[in-house]
Write an enzyme that holds these catalytic residues in place. Structure first.
Site, PDB file in Angstrom:
ATOM      1  N   HIS A  82      -6.547  -4.550  -1.622  1.00 28.30           N
ATOM      2  CA  HIS A  82      -5.795  -5.806  -1.538  1.00 28.30           C
ATOM      3  C   HIS A  82      -6.033  -6.666  -2.768  1.00 28.30           C
ATOM      4  CE1 HIS A  82      -6.188  -4.453   2.629  1.00 28.30           C
ATOM      5  NE2 HIS A  82      -5.047  -5.074   2.846  1.00 28.30           N
TER       6      HIS A  82
ATOM      7  N   HIS B 144       0.822  -1.211   0.000  1.00 31.37           N
ATOM      8  CA  HIS B 144       0.000   0.000   0.000  1.00 31.37           C
ATOM      9  C   HIS B 144       0.856   1.262   0.000  1.00 31.37           C
ATOM     10  CE1 HIS B 144      -3.174  -2.763   0.874  1.00 31.37           C
ATOM     11  NE2 HIS B 144      -2.769  -3.015   2.105  1.00 31.37           N
TER      12      HIS B 144
END
Lengths: 329, 329
Positions: free
Chosen positions: B217, B56
């Protein structure tokens, strides 16, 4: 090719409109939207202007602001801005101390910036600094010499800071030429890019191939090689830079820039940085400043470049000087 | 899958090493490299700690520094950090005023951060703020509620600034909960992502498809739709946010964040921003602050999210407060 866009022909204009709106405290459009300028000009400061084709963002518009550029002229994707745009930028941002044009060494860019400068000769004091930091093109049969690539951001930062500090036009040009000789960049791509207008990839690679020595317009590089691991890629890139003429100043402090081309996630850039820094320091060069991120792009190309720039006391101080732009602060 | 890496299992560690090295004036590794911490802690300030899976970036390590996080714990790709990492971060950065954990609402993250807090109960004063800004998951049959996505950066910035200004632990938690209710995000992807360990794409889309309501994700979203132009995509995203409970405060000033997922070039983000801002302002909401860039990613996913956050006088002031981190300053 999947993109967030409406029509290819209007995407640059629509994107710039969003850029100006989102950064309205720093920048504004110049006359007729021909360029993006710093909102608050500084009377008596040399105006620093750059520009080039779209598709390299945040270069150049992202670097308009305090301590860097006064104006940036954006052409269509991978297409030079017109002399008309550059003339308008000079006329609006030259507050009397003259104007320095920072130009990447691509034929179209050089031609159009020179044409603008010639048109205004006599009415404005104008100097041009050509950036040509690409180590890949060196020695290649490229008549116009090294291309200007990611090192352009270093030239814009250092000259922008110098202008902000009150350095005059002639000294700025000399500083730019001295600095330019201290910067070398080499790029590698894992794939070509698709230009929205044509919807065709500029080149295709097999899953086990990489393209070494690419520029920032999706053009093929100087050699196609078998894809290697990060350690080997970083070593090959560092070797190319350090083998380059003028890059043998062991012990001199340096700036290391690892720049993404648009489609490579930041963690991969840091991974390459980690290897490159150790390899370069093992050669006796001290890395005193670092920049890792996506700054000089080729649309959404998967790939990156490594730039090494030697710094002296003056250029180090200017690199550290305050800057307030959309992309660098 | 082409990536700049050596081995999948070591890429997070190698990348973090490069990150710390490149930003050594701001950050350092904590004990045993279990986390990245602010180099200079401020005694008596509440420690702000966050973390999550890798993939991320720049969230969370890129936000460690003055005015934001004191520590960030990074797990393997898309995998929560372990309680052990979080415990070590709390023990090293709590200088006496307690510790606030900012956690994205994913089961693994919540479980491990809570386990760390329970383990240290009695020895450290600890509060947890769960971020759950995803408008897509709302109403869906997701037992654990809204996911925490790009709005996390706003919570980290505002609470980080408040802690820096001396706000105490209990008040920080209250501020975080109040702010969280004012933030909604919705994401769209043009493709899935390939996780290095498995070398398999998380989902596949046809050339004329997009996935709406994705998280960060690589998980599929809530609906697969026909790819539309930027105007239509921005309208659909804004409609989803504004239809959400609590997002009907017309006239209230707001922050608009357009965030890239890693594979989308900045100009496309600005193009979507341009449309989104006009649509939202047409509904009577005043956009007073903007952020456009690649901040909360899903590896190299092509896609973006739009986040709207209402601001009051206090949160606007905290958003504007000085910040000095690798990714936001």
């Amino acid at each position: 090719m999947k993109k967030f866009m409406n029509k290819a022909e209007s995407m640059v204009a629509e994107s710039l409109e969003g850029f100006v709106l989102a950064n309205e405290r720093l920048v504004m459009f110049g006359s007729d939207r021909k360029f993006v300028r710093r909102r608050h000009l500084v009377p008596g400061k040399v105006a620093i202007i750059s520009g080039g084709g779209a598709g390299h963002e945040p270069l150049h518009v992202g670097f308009v602001g305090q301590g860097m550029l006064d104006a940036a002229c954006t052409g269509h994707i991978f297409t030079s801005p017109t002399p008309d745009q550059i003339i308008a930028a000079i006329e609006e941002t030259d507050t009397g101390a003259g104007c320095l044009l920072i130009v990447k060494n691509y034929d179209g860019d050089v031609m159009n910036f020179e044409m603008a400068a010639e048109t205004l000769a006599g009415r404005h004091r104008i100097e041009i600094v050509i950036v040509s930091d690409d180590a890949a093109a060196y020695g290649a049969a490229r008549s116009s010499g090294r291309r200007g690539v990611a090192g352009t951001l270093i030239v814009e930062k250092v000259l922008g800071a110098a202008a902000e500090a009150g350095v005059g036009l002639v000294d700025l040009k000399q500083l730019g030429e001295r600095l330019g000789k201290q910067i070398r960049t080499i790029g590698v791509a894992l794939g070509g890019v698709t230009v929205p207008d044509t919807a065709r990839a500029t080149f295709l690679l097999e899953p086990d191939e990489m393209e070494v020595g690419v520029g920032i317009h999706g053009e093929p590089g100087v050699s196609r090689q078998r894809l290697a691991d990060a350690d080997a890629i970083a070593a090959m890139l560092c070797d190319t830079i350090l083998a380059d003429q003028g890059m043998r100043n062991a012990g001199v402090p340096a700036l290391l820039l690892v720049n993404g081309f648009g489609g490579t996630p930041t963690p991969e850039l840091y991974l390459i940085y980690n290897v490159a820094r150790r390899l370069i320091e093992a050669r006796g060069i001290r890395i005193v400043r670092s920049l890792v991120g996506t700054y000089v792009t080729s649309l959404d190309m998967a790939g990156l470049s490594v730039t090494l720039s030697f710094l002296d006391d003056e250029t180090l101080r200017l690199w550290d000087a305050p800057v307030l732009t959309a992309a660098l602060r």
